[in-house]
Scaffold this active site. Sequence first.
Site, PDB file in Angstrom:
ATOM      1  N   GLY A  29       8.608 -18.022   3.589  1.00 48.05           N
ATOM      2  CA  GLY A  29       9.112 -17.054   4.552  1.00 48.05           C
ATOM      3  C   GLY A  29       8.313 -16.675   5.517  1.00 48.05           C
ATOM      4  O   GLY A  29       8.347 -16.839   6.615  1.00 48.05           O
ATOM      5  N   ARG A 271      12.841 -19.543  -3.290  1.00 44.81           N
ATOM      6  CA  ARG A 271      11.745 -19.914  -4.116  1.00 44.81           C
ATOM      7  C   ARG A 271      12.219 -19.705  -5.654  1.00 44.81           C
ATOM      8  O   ARG A 271      12.960 -18.758  -5.753  1.00 44.81           O
ATOM      9  CB  ARG A 271      10.598 -19.137  -3.736  1.00 44.81           C
ATOM     10  CG  ARG A 271       9.795 -19.872  -2.372  1.00 44.81           C
ATOM     11  CD  ARG A 271       8.722 -18.862  -2.169  1.00 44.81           C
ATOM     12  NE  ARG A 271       9.107 -17.287  -2.077  1.00 44.81           N
ATOM     13  CZ  ARG A 271       8.870 -16.425  -2.981  1.00 44.81           C
ATOM     14  NH1 ARG A 271       8.004 -16.703  -3.978  1.00 44.81           N
ATOM     15  NH2 ARG A 271       9.034 -15.172  -2.546  1.00 44.81           N
ATOM     16  N   LYS A 276      15.012 -13.436  -6.462  1.00 47.48           N
ATOM     17  CA  LYS A 276      16.096 -14.085  -5.794  1.00 47.48           C
ATOM     18  C   LYS A 276      17.568 -14.073  -6.387  1.00 47.48           C
ATOM     19  O   LYS A 276      18.380 -14.391  -5.913  1.00 47.48           O
ATOM     20  CB  LYS A 276      15.776 -15.422  -5.476  1.00 47.48           C
ATOM     21  CG  LYS A 276      14.365 -15.544  -4.616  1.00 47.48           C
ATOM     22  CD  LYS A 276      14.597 -15.108  -3.204  1.00 47.48           C
ATOM     23  CE  LYS A 276      13.459 -15.267  -2.473  1.00 47.48           C
ATOM     24  NZ  LYS A 276      13.348 -14.787  -1.195  1.00 47.48           N
ATOM     25  N   LEU A 374      15.177 -15.481   5.329  1.00 50.63           N
ATOM     26  CA  LEU A 374      15.298 -16.407   6.509  1.00 50.63           C
ATOM     27  C   LEU A 374      16.216 -17.449   6.384  1.00 50.63           C
ATOM     28  O   LEU A 374      16.641 -18.004   7.201  1.00 50.63           O
ATOM     29  CB  LEU A 374      13.927 -17.017   6.832  1.00 50.63           C
ATOM     30  CG  LEU A 374      12.687 -15.937   7.327  1.00 50.63           C
ATOM     31  CD1 LEU A 374      11.592 -16.496   7.426  1.00 50.63           C
ATOM     32  CD2 LEU A 374      13.387 -15.274   8.563  1.00 50.63           C
ATOM     33  N   VAL A 375      16.541 -17.845   5.014  1.00 47.68           N
ATOM     34  CA  VAL A 375      17.327 -19.082   4.590  1.00 47.68           C
ATOM     35  C   VAL A 375      18.682 -18.604   5.506  1.00 47.68           C
ATOM     36  O   VAL A 375      19.121 -19.681   5.947  1.00 47.68           O
ATOM     37  CB  VAL A 375      17.464 -19.116   3.241  1.00 47.68           C
ATOM     38  CG1 VAL A 375      18.592 -20.082   2.932  1.00 47.68           C
ATOM     39  CG2 VAL A 375      16.066 -19.746   2.622  1.00 47.68           C
ATOM     40  N   ALA A 376      19.327 -17.434   5.175  1.00 41.82           N
ATOM     41  CA  ALA A 376      20.604 -17.130   5.755  1.00 41.82           C
ATOM     42  C   ALA A 376      20.515 -17.491   7.419  1.00 41.82           C
ATOM     43  O   ALA A 376      21.597 -18.009   7.721  1.00 41.82           O
ATOM     44  CB  ALA A 376      21.028 -15.814   5.332  1.00 41.82           C
ATOM     45  N   ASP A 502      -7.079  34.355  16.776  1.00 37.92           N
ATOM     46  CA  ASP A 502      -5.972  34.158  15.816  1.00 37.92           C
ATOM     47  C   ASP A 502      -6.214  35.110  14.913  1.00 37.92           C
ATOM     48  O   ASP A 502      -7.126  35.536  14.390  1.00 37.92           O
ATOM     49  CB  ASP A 502      -5.440  32.951  15.410  1.00 37.92           C
ATOM     50  CG  ASP A 502      -4.470  32.757  14.342  1.00 37.92           C
ATOM     51  OD1 ASP A 502      -3.412  33.125  14.755  1.00 37.92           O
ATOM     52  OD2 ASP A 502      -4.579  32.161  13.279  1.00 37.92           O
ATOM     53  N   ASP A 504      -3.600  35.634  11.237  1.00 39.11           N
ATOM     54  CA  ASP A 504      -3.542  35.191   9.952  1.00 39.11           C
ATOM     55  C   ASP A 504      -4.313  33.762   9.619  1.00 39.11           C
ATOM     56  O   ASP A 504      -4.028  32.920  10.577  1.00 39.11           O
ATOM     57  CB  ASP A 504      -2.018  34.760   9.633  1.00 39.11           C
ATOM     58  CG  ASP A 504      -1.295  36.072   9.677  1.00 39.11           C
ATOM     59  OD1 ASP A 504      -1.089  36.739   8.452  1.00 39.11           O
ATOM     60  OD2 ASP A 504      -0.583  36.500  10.578  1.00 39.11           O
ATOM     61  N   ASP A 689      -6.448  28.487  13.314  1.00 36.21           N
ATOM     62  CA  ASP A 689      -6.372  27.566  12.143  1.00 36.21           C
ATOM     63  C   ASP A 689      -5.252  26.779  12.151  1.00 36.21           C
ATOM     64  O   ASP A 689      -5.203  25.897  11.514  1.00 36.21           O
ATOM     65  CB  ASP A 689      -6.212  28.526  10.797  1.00 36.21           C
ATOM     66  CG  ASP A 689      -4.974  29.254  10.665  1.00 36.21           C
ATOM     67  OD1 ASP A 689      -4.462  29.983  11.760  1.00 36.21           O
ATOM     68  OD2 ASP A 689      -4.249  29.049   9.591  1.00 36.21           O
TER      69      ASP A 689
HETATM   70  C1  GDG Z   1       9.175 -13.683   2.320  1.00 35.09           C
HETATM   71  C2  GDG Z   1      10.095 -12.412   1.678  1.00 35.09           C
HETATM   72  C3  GDG Z   1      11.440 -12.610   4.304  1.00 35.09           C
HETATM   73  C4  GDG Z   1      12.511 -22.946   1.459  1.00 35.09           C
HETATM   74  N1  GDG Z   1      12.723 -24.104   0.458  1.00 35.09           N
HETATM   75  C5  GDG Z   1      12.381 -24.932   1.247  1.00 35.09           C
HETATM   76  C6  GDG Z   1      11.928 -24.378   2.607  1.00 35.09           C
HETATM   77  N2  GDG Z   1      12.003 -23.369   2.480  1.00 35.09           N
HETATM   78  C7  GDG Z   1      11.747 -22.320   3.704  1.00 35.09           C
HETATM   79  C8  GDG Z   1      13.007 -21.740   4.137  1.00 35.09           C
HETATM   80  C9  GDG Z   1      12.626 -20.329   4.715  1.00 35.09           C
HETATM   81  C10 GDG Z   1      11.573 -20.162   3.811  1.00 35.09           C
HETATM   82  O1  GDG Z   1      10.998 -21.144   3.053  1.00 35.09           O
HETATM   83  C11 GDG Z   1      12.058 -18.968   2.721  1.00 35.09           C
HETATM   84  O2  GDG Z   1      12.064 -17.663   3.339  1.00 35.09           O
HETATM   85  P1  GDG Z   1      12.671 -16.522   2.836  1.00 35.09           P
HETATM   86  O3  GDG Z   1      12.827 -15.502   3.945  1.00 35.09           O
HETATM   87  O4  GDG Z   1      14.268 -16.725   2.241  1.00 35.09           O
HETATM   88  O5  GDG Z   1      12.096 -16.186   1.482  1.00 35.09           O
HETATM   89  P2  GDG Z   1      10.441 -15.805   1.103  1.00 35.09           P
HETATM   90  O6  GDG Z   1       9.649 -17.141   1.046  1.00 35.09           O
HETATM   91  O7  GDG Z   1      10.526 -14.961  -0.221  1.00 35.09           O
HETATM   92  O8  GDG Z   1       9.519 -14.698   2.111  1.00 35.09           O
HETATM   93  C12 GDG Z   1      11.189 -12.663   2.459  1.00 35.09           C
HETATM   94  C13 GDG Z   1      10.100 -13.486   4.422  1.00 35.09           C
HETATM   95  O9  GDG Z   1       8.969 -13.121   3.747  1.00 35.09           O
HETATM   96  C14 GDG Z   1       9.732 -13.449   5.890  1.00 35.09           C
HETATM   97  O10 GDG Z   1       9.342 -12.069   6.411  1.00 35.09           O
HETATM   98  O11 GDG Z   1      12.322 -13.156   4.804  1.00 35.09           O
HETATM   99  O12 GDG Z   1      12.323 -11.616   2.023  1.00 35.09           O
HETATM  100  O13 GDG Z   1      10.313 -12.496   0.365  1.00 35.09           O
HETATM  101  O14 GDG Z   1      12.016 -20.643   5.968  1.00 35.09           O
HETATM  102  O15 GDG Z   1      13.613 -22.555   5.123  1.00 35.09           O
HETATM  103  N3  GDG Z   1      11.381 -25.390   3.345  1.00 35.09           N
HETATM  104  C15 GDG Z   1      11.389 -26.516   3.380  1.00 35.09           C
HETATM  105  N4  GDG Z   1      11.800 -27.400   2.202  1.00 35.09           N
HETATM  106  C16 GDG Z   1      12.258 -26.522   1.356  1.00 35.09           C
HETATM  107  O16 GDG Z   1      12.578 -27.026   0.205  1.00 35.09           O
HETATM  108  N5  GDG Z   1      10.884 -27.474   4.151  1.00 35.09           N
END
Ligand code: GDG
Length: 739
Positions: A29, A271, A276, A374-376, A502, A504, A689
């Site tokens: 992320g 991950r 998760k 970020l996946v969302a 002052d 107190d 004070d």
């Molecule tokens: C931390 C926080 C916060 C995943 N699998 C593959 C792949 N990915 C990339 C995704 C995404 C990233 O990894 C995962 O990001 P997340 O945000 O879902 O989660 P964390 O790694 O736990 O990140 C999290 C983030 O920091 C940012 O501030 O959102 O909450 O825990 O970009 O696409 N990329 C590739 N292959 C994969 O198999 N190429």
Amino acid sequence: MKKRWIIVSNRLPLAKDPRSGELGPSSGGLVAAITGIRSEIETLWIGAIPPEISKEEWTSSQQNSESFEKYVPIFIKKKTYEKYYNGIANQVFWPLFHYESGLVRFRWADWAAYKRVNEMFAEKILEVANPTDLVWVHDFHLFLVADYIKRKAPHLKVGFFLHIPFPSSEIFRQLPVRNELLQALLESDLIGFHDYSYLRHFCASLQSVLGLESSLLKVETPKKTVQLGVFPVSIDTKKIQTASRSVAIRKQASAYRRKQHNDYTILGVDRLDYSKGIDLKLQAVAELLRQHPELRGKASLIQICVPTRTRVPEYEDLKMNIERQVGEINGEFSEPNYVPIQYIYGSVDFQTLVALYKMARALLITSKRDGMNLVALEYIAAQNPKRPGNVLLSEFTGAVSTLSGVLPINPWDTVQTAETLAATLKSGRHAQAGAHRTMLQFLENYTATDWANSFLGSLSTIKVYRRKLQQRVEIQTRNGKVDLPDSLKASLDRKRLLVLLDYDGTLVPIHQRPSEAVLSSNTRKVLNSVLGGTKVEIVVVSGRRRNFLTEQLKDLGVSLAAEHGAMYLKKGGSHWENLVHSDKQSWYPLARKIMLDYTLRVPASFVEEKEFALSWHFRQSPTEFADYQAKKLHEELELGLANLPVAILGGKKVIEARAIEANKGTFTRWYMDGVASKAENQLVVAIGDDQTDEDMFNSVPPGSVTVKVGKGPTGAQYCLASQSELVGFLKTLSECPSS
Ligand code: GDG
């Protein structure tokens, strides 16, 4: 000098490909967020080189690739890195901040390594940074870096961003190094979080651990003002959209869809981490197939689990448990041409990832806690806007606050998640188009670059102002004798003194009961002798009522200002002059009614009625409950009395409503302009004070001497260690050579 951005994170975004052994980009992320930033501004990225990469490998790959030039590597010994990274970051901060306190393994030896590594990061930053650069420190690996930087470069601007949740203060308080961590973090000039709830938790921890009040926008520490903010991370939306529209990926997505035989594919990309909630996701899918036999043979989950922290024992157990669960579900529901869970342990390349996003009917995210996720965001960006898929998103992610069109789920309620999944799979894709459009627009307008711009933009506008702690000179007392600093002696030389004093906490110590704060016979004696000559004149400027001040001080030959300067009595006079000219009746009865109402609710609280002020005291009340009620009262008074000539102020265990003119600063200016002698050989010395005295310090004429009694933030030039030294100090002042 051109301003640069210096990004600092645990690791540089590089990993060794296990097959080819070559250095390539790593996934995760934080890396995705930072590499998504597109900026014209020169940017350096400082981070550790992962221990699996040797110095030689780094140097040779550097020669091969231009893009490596902007990376500044830190080489850390394997053993130290292990303790810092796995010992503290992964086995203390990660579990604790994700509400898994049972998994925390705190060891002091690891903490020492964590501190050392943070110091090494600071040293590297100081080595490469110019004074005009903006330093942006990322995440829980580097909580202490700002402190180490500021010790040597107090004016270098340092921001800190936390990528994971900040937990409830009830959880945070369990950390053995909680004070040290917060104090070091508060050396940053700006601290950012993904979500408002994390900011609230952080402020609650500041209050419960350090006793520091904050406004959610900033916090005042004894040393400085620290700005706080919510800056949800985003993605490189264009990069994903462009990839998703490319012919290659469209073909790949269609091929996957054909292979699945239908449009019932659910996708999971995580991950392999306990935060998760992959176990809950598998349970929900099993529940779906159990409750909806019509979906057996059709609905399936493709779950990518990216290996992570494989050296931490909990992660090995997790892998085994997930694989067992996958095996059980597949054993129960598989058919000759159908496998319900397609499990991939490993990462896929970017193209495959986007093709999977594009193909999947729904994305299922069941995080138990997730800073953002970020996946969302990436899944949404990859969708065809006319036929988008749905996102089922855990309520325990930061992303749920910004993505208005997702289907929020409680991942612990696997039955409900299964029902939401069933309804989604059975509905047409077009039904989702409206909600998807709003989210996509948001992601187009607010990208990773905007995230960086908004954080670093805020950081760049901050004026790094450190309270003049270093310049504030402590007035020493040795063997009962006050030793005046030379600078102060020089100011006093041959001057007559006008002392604004002052009451107190300054002239008398603070007492639990205000009525007990009377002048001791010794103080009285010293005041008499100080005032006996012609050198010193005193005006006591107090928040007290006039009757009390008259009783205590009239016979001493001092002038008096009561109720923070609302009324004034000249030395030797008998008529109090009223300095408040606004209409008190417009606010006083209403404020009184509101405050009395709170005395009924909060045990042991009471209202003190003054002529131009009302104070609600809660010193003896149950702390937490009363603090909460005090905040409410403050707000209620501000709203109820808005636009009336009254100021609402919060002090030490007191909320006050005061006539707008009742202010020590206003009084000081009035006194200096109209009453005080204009003699050239007169020096003003203001001593106090608390916060109300700061107004006085700010309003004395240039060249005056200001003295704070006791600890705490102040704009005063000098300080006395405690109230008990005041009398000796006054005596010494009066004994300085005079004209
Ligand atoms: C931390 C926080 C916060 C995943 N699998 C593959 C792949 N990915 C990339 C995704 C995404 C990233 O990894 C995962 O990001 P997340 O945000 O879902 O989660 P964390 O790694 O736990 O990140 C999290 C983030 O920091 C940012 O501030 O959102 O909450 O825990 O970009 O696409 N990329 C590739 N292959 C994969 O198999 N190429």
